[in-house]
Design a protein around this motif. Structure first.
Motif, PDB file in Angstrom:
ATOM      1  N   TYR A 281      -4.446 -10.500  -2.870  1.00 28.05           N
ATOM      2  CA  TYR A 281      -3.237 -10.816  -2.504  1.00 28.05           C
ATOM      3  C   TYR A 281      -1.742  -9.921  -3.924  1.00 28.05           C
ATOM      4  O   TYR A 281      -1.465  -9.727  -3.026  1.00 28.05           O
ATOM      5  CB  TYR A 281      -3.100 -12.916  -3.075  1.00 28.05           C
ATOM      6  N   TYR A 282      -2.018  -9.545  -4.550  1.00 25.50           N
ATOM      7  CA  TYR A 282      -1.173  -9.297  -5.498  1.00 25.50           C
ATOM      8  C   TYR A 282      -0.644  -8.301  -5.064  1.00 25.50           C
ATOM      9  O   TYR A 282       0.708  -7.446  -4.552  1.00 25.50           O
ATOM     10  CB  TYR A 282      -1.416  -9.656  -6.865  1.00 25.50           C
ATOM     11  N   THR A 283      -1.619  -7.240  -4.770  1.00 28.74           N
ATOM     12  CA  THR A 283      -1.399  -5.712  -4.906  1.00 28.74           C
ATOM     13  C   THR A 283      -0.878  -5.845  -3.333  1.00 28.74           C
ATOM     14  O   THR A 283       0.477  -4.926  -2.960  1.00 28.74           O
ATOM     15  CB  THR A 283      -2.859  -4.972  -4.571  1.00 28.74           C
ATOM     16  N   ASN A 284      -1.684  -6.624  -2.498  1.00 32.10           N
ATOM     17  CA  ASN A 284      -0.721  -6.459  -0.913  1.00 32.10           C
ATOM     18  C   ASN A 284       0.499  -7.297  -0.903  1.00 32.10           C
ATOM     19  O   ASN A 284       1.682  -6.385  -0.573  1.00 32.10           O
ATOM     20  CB  ASN A 284      -1.414  -7.355   0.059  1.00 32.10           C
ATOM     21  N   MET A 285       1.106  -7.753  -1.779  1.00 29.18           N
ATOM     22  CA  MET A 285       2.213  -8.452  -1.682  1.00 29.18           C
ATOM     23  C   MET A 285       3.449  -7.561  -2.274  1.00 29.18           C
ATOM     24  O   MET A 285       5.047  -7.547  -1.624  1.00 29.18           O
ATOM     25  CB  MET A 285       2.131  -9.755  -2.698  1.00 29.18           C
ATOM     26  N   PHE A 286       2.735  -7.620  -3.463  1.00 27.19           N
ATOM     27  CA  PHE A 286       3.474  -5.958  -4.726  1.00 27.19           C
ATOM     28  C   PHE A 286       4.522  -4.722  -3.236  1.00 27.19           C
ATOM     29  O   PHE A 286       4.803  -3.876  -3.404  1.00 27.19           O
ATOM     30  CB  PHE A 286       2.573  -5.789  -5.893  1.00 27.19           C
ATOM     31  N   LEU A 287       2.603  -4.254  -2.651  1.00 25.54           N
ATOM     32  CA  LEU A 287       3.259  -2.779  -2.008  1.00 25.54           C
ATOM     33  C   LEU A 287       3.566  -3.169  -0.632  1.00 25.54           C
ATOM     34  O   LEU A 287       5.049  -2.063  -0.843  1.00 25.54           O
ATOM     35  CB  LEU A 287       1.614  -2.514  -1.556  1.00 25.54           C
ATOM     36  N   ILE A 288       3.995  -4.213   0.267  1.00 24.63           N
ATOM     37  CA  ILE A 288       4.597  -4.837   0.765  1.00 24.63           C
ATOM     38  C   ILE A 288       6.654  -4.630   0.656  1.00 24.63           C
ATOM     39  O   ILE A 288       7.567  -3.997   1.036  1.00 24.63           O
ATOM     40  CB  ILE A 288       4.791  -5.766   1.367  1.00 24.63           C
ATOM     41  N   MET A 289       6.597  -5.532  -0.925  1.00 24.34           N
ATOM     42  CA  MET A 289       7.728  -6.041  -1.525  1.00 24.34           C
ATOM     43  C   MET A 289       8.490  -4.634  -1.792  1.00 24.34           C
ATOM     44  O   MET A 289       9.962  -4.348  -1.596  1.00 24.34           O
ATOM     45  CB  MET A 289       7.582  -6.834  -2.105  1.00 24.34           C
ATOM     46  N   LEU A 290       7.607  -3.778  -2.825  1.00 20.04           N
ATOM     47  CA  LEU A 290       7.842  -2.582  -2.893  1.00 20.04           C
ATOM     48  C   LEU A 290       8.317  -2.056  -1.940  1.00 20.04           C
ATOM     49  O   LEU A 290       9.458  -1.135  -1.515  1.00 20.04           O
ATOM     50  CB  LEU A 290       6.458  -1.784  -3.835  1.00 20.04           C
ATOM     51  N   SER A 291       7.796  -1.265  -0.410  1.00 21.02           N
ATOM     52  CA  SER A 291       8.223  -0.448   0.484  1.00 21.02           C
ATOM     53  C   SER A 291       9.388  -1.508   1.289  1.00 21.02           C
ATOM     54  O   SER A 291      10.285  -0.196   1.477  1.00 21.02           O
ATOM     55  CB  SER A 291       6.733  -0.612   1.258  1.00 21.02           C
ATOM     56  N   GLY A 292      10.116  -2.659   0.631  1.00 19.86           N
ATOM     57  CA  GLY A 292      10.754  -2.891   1.293  1.00 19.86           C
ATOM     58  C   GLY A 292      12.073  -2.646   0.584  1.00 19.86           C
ATOM     59  O   GLY A 292      13.588  -2.204   1.699  1.00 19.86           O
ATOM     60  N   ALA A 293      11.339  -2.820  -0.387  1.00 18.02           N
ATOM     61  CA  ALA A 293      13.112  -2.155  -1.874  1.00 18.02           C
ATOM     62  C   ALA A 293      12.823  -0.467  -1.538  1.00 18.02           C
ATOM     63  O   ALA A 293      14.301  -0.276  -1.780  1.00 18.02           O
ATOM     64  CB  ALA A 293      11.883  -2.650  -2.688  1.00 18.02           C
ATOM     65  N   GLY A 294      11.522  -0.067  -1.319  1.00 15.70           N
ATOM     66  CA  GLY A 294      12.450   1.853  -0.771  1.00 15.70           C
ATOM     67  C   GLY A 294      12.621   2.277   0.172  1.00 15.70           C
ATOM     68  O   GLY A 294      13.806   2.607  -0.108  1.00 15.70           O
ATOM     69  N   GLY A 295      11.850   0.921   1.532  1.00 13.37           N
ATOM     70  CA  GLY A 295      13.743   1.886   3.006  1.00 13.37           C
ATOM     71  C   GLY A 295      14.956   1.121   2.316  1.00 13.37           C
ATOM     72  O   GLY A 295      15.550   1.772   3.255  1.00 13.37           O
ATOM     73  N   ALA A 296      14.798   0.316   1.811  1.00 14.64           N
ATOM     74  CA  ALA A 296      16.272   0.152   1.878  1.00 14.64           C
ATOM     75  C   ALA A 296      17.366   0.581   0.861  1.00 14.64           C
ATOM     76  O   ALA A 296      18.464   1.023   1.413  1.00 14.64           O
ATOM     77  CB  ALA A 296      16.938  -1.849   0.999  1.00 14.64           C
ATOM     78  N   ALA A 297      16.630   1.560  -0.459  1.00 14.57           N
ATOM     79  CA  ALA A 297      16.940   2.415  -1.169  1.00 14.57           C
ATOM     80  C   ALA A 297      17.254   3.649  -0.359  1.00 14.57           C
ATOM     81  O   ALA A 297      18.592   4.264  -0.701  1.00 14.57           O
ATOM     82  CB  ALA A 297      16.063   2.446  -2.494  1.00 14.57           C
TER      83      ALA A 297
END
Length: 318
Positions: A281-297
């Motif tokens: 649960y936490y791994t999937n959540m982290f990956l999606i949130m990280l990719s969102g931040a990465g896309g914005a960056a």
């Protein structure tokens, strides 16, 4: 086999032209004409190296037959549009042949046009000495007067851009609306049973695009706001996506068939904990949130470069 940049550099040296290692292009004067030797883009479907220059006679463009009938090397594709002459040489395993064809093409075309009375000109067809300038990835053949006029126009455009007032409220609305596309992508990819990192990247990009569309400008504060929007919306999309997966998993289980979707939406973490899969649960959540931040960056950096280069005119060799 030599790289396309190395081939272009050797061809430029053979013609006495300069070579810009940063951009991978050869440039300079040959046979009375300002020439540019440019390899194709790395992701181009055509593996070619091109030779460009401009020529005119009494304000008129040259007839194609003047150069085409001069005996260009085999395999060279030639075209002329108004004053602009282009020659494409296909890259083969034997780099020496490619270099030879580029050199011969420059020699033959320059001699043919000079003999017919054609002279060097700018991209606008103005006779005279020209230099090559880079602007937003394109190359401009400009006289000193052209260059001064273009630089002045870019300075004026930058002044106008600097005077634009960012509408932060509308930008936030635009960012939120844009992020909905990212939510949709995450949910669609989630139906394929995959962690939607691509959706997170899309989320970041569309948040920035939406902010700029309605906010008219992206400041440092706006960039931070968009990143926060992308991360929060990525998290919400993850929660919905996870709830859909759980709902679909338990819909045919007799004791859980009557549970509403809201139950899974509110208790997804608890269900993963009961199933001893909290780390997933936490791994999937982290990956999606990280990719969102990465896309914005990535989108913020791309916007920064676009804005920076929009008003920059660089003369090759300086």
């Amino acid at each position: 086999m030599a790289s396309n940049n190395e081939i272009a550099g050797k061809a430029a040296a053979s013609l006495g032209l300069s070579f810009d290692k940063k951009r991978g292009v050869g440039y300079g004067q040959y046979g009375g004409f300002t020439m540019l030797i440019k390899p194709c883009e790395p992701n181009s479907a055509k593996n070619i190296i091109s030779l460009y220059f401009y020529a005119q006679k009494d304000g008129m463009a040259a007839d194609r037959d003047i150069v085409a009938g001069a005996g260009l090397p085999d395999g060279v594709t030639y075209d002329v549009i108004d004053f602009f002459h282009t020659f494409d040489v296909k890259v083969t395993f034997k780099s020496s042949d490619v270099i030879q064809k580029l050199v011969q093409t420059a020699e033959i075309s320059a001699a043919a046009l000079s003999s017919a009375g054609y002279v060097n000109c700018s991209g606008r067809g103005e006779e005279g000495q020209t230099d090559i300038y880079s602007h937003k990835g394109s190359y401009l053949f400009l006289t000193p007067a052209n260059a001064a006029e273009t630089a002045s126009g870019l300075n004026s455009a930058k002044t106008e851009y600097d005077e634009i007032v960012e509408n932060r409220l509308m930008g936030v609305i635009g960012g939120l609306v844009g992020s909905l596309a990212g939510v949709l992508v995450i949910l669609l990819i989630g139906r394929l049973g995959r962690v939607s990192m691509l959706g997170g990247l899309v989320m970041g990009f569309v948040s920035i695009l939406g902010y700029k569309k309605l906010g008219h400008k992206l400041s440092a504060a706006g960039a931070v706001i968009c990143t926060v929007i992308a991360v929060i919306m990525s998290y919400l999309a993850f929660r919905v996506d996870t709830a859909i997966d759980l709902w679909d998993m338990f819909k045919d289980v007799e004791d859980a068939a009557d549970f509403p979707f809201s139950f899974y939406l509110l208790n997804s973490k608890l269900l993963f904990e009961i199933g001893e899969s909290l780390s997933t649960y936490y791994t999937n959540m982290f990956l999606i949130m990280l990719s969102g931040a990465g896309g914005a960056a990535a989108a913020i950096w791309a916007d920064h470069l676009e804005t920076k280069n929009s008003f920059k005119l660089e003369k090759l060799g300086e």
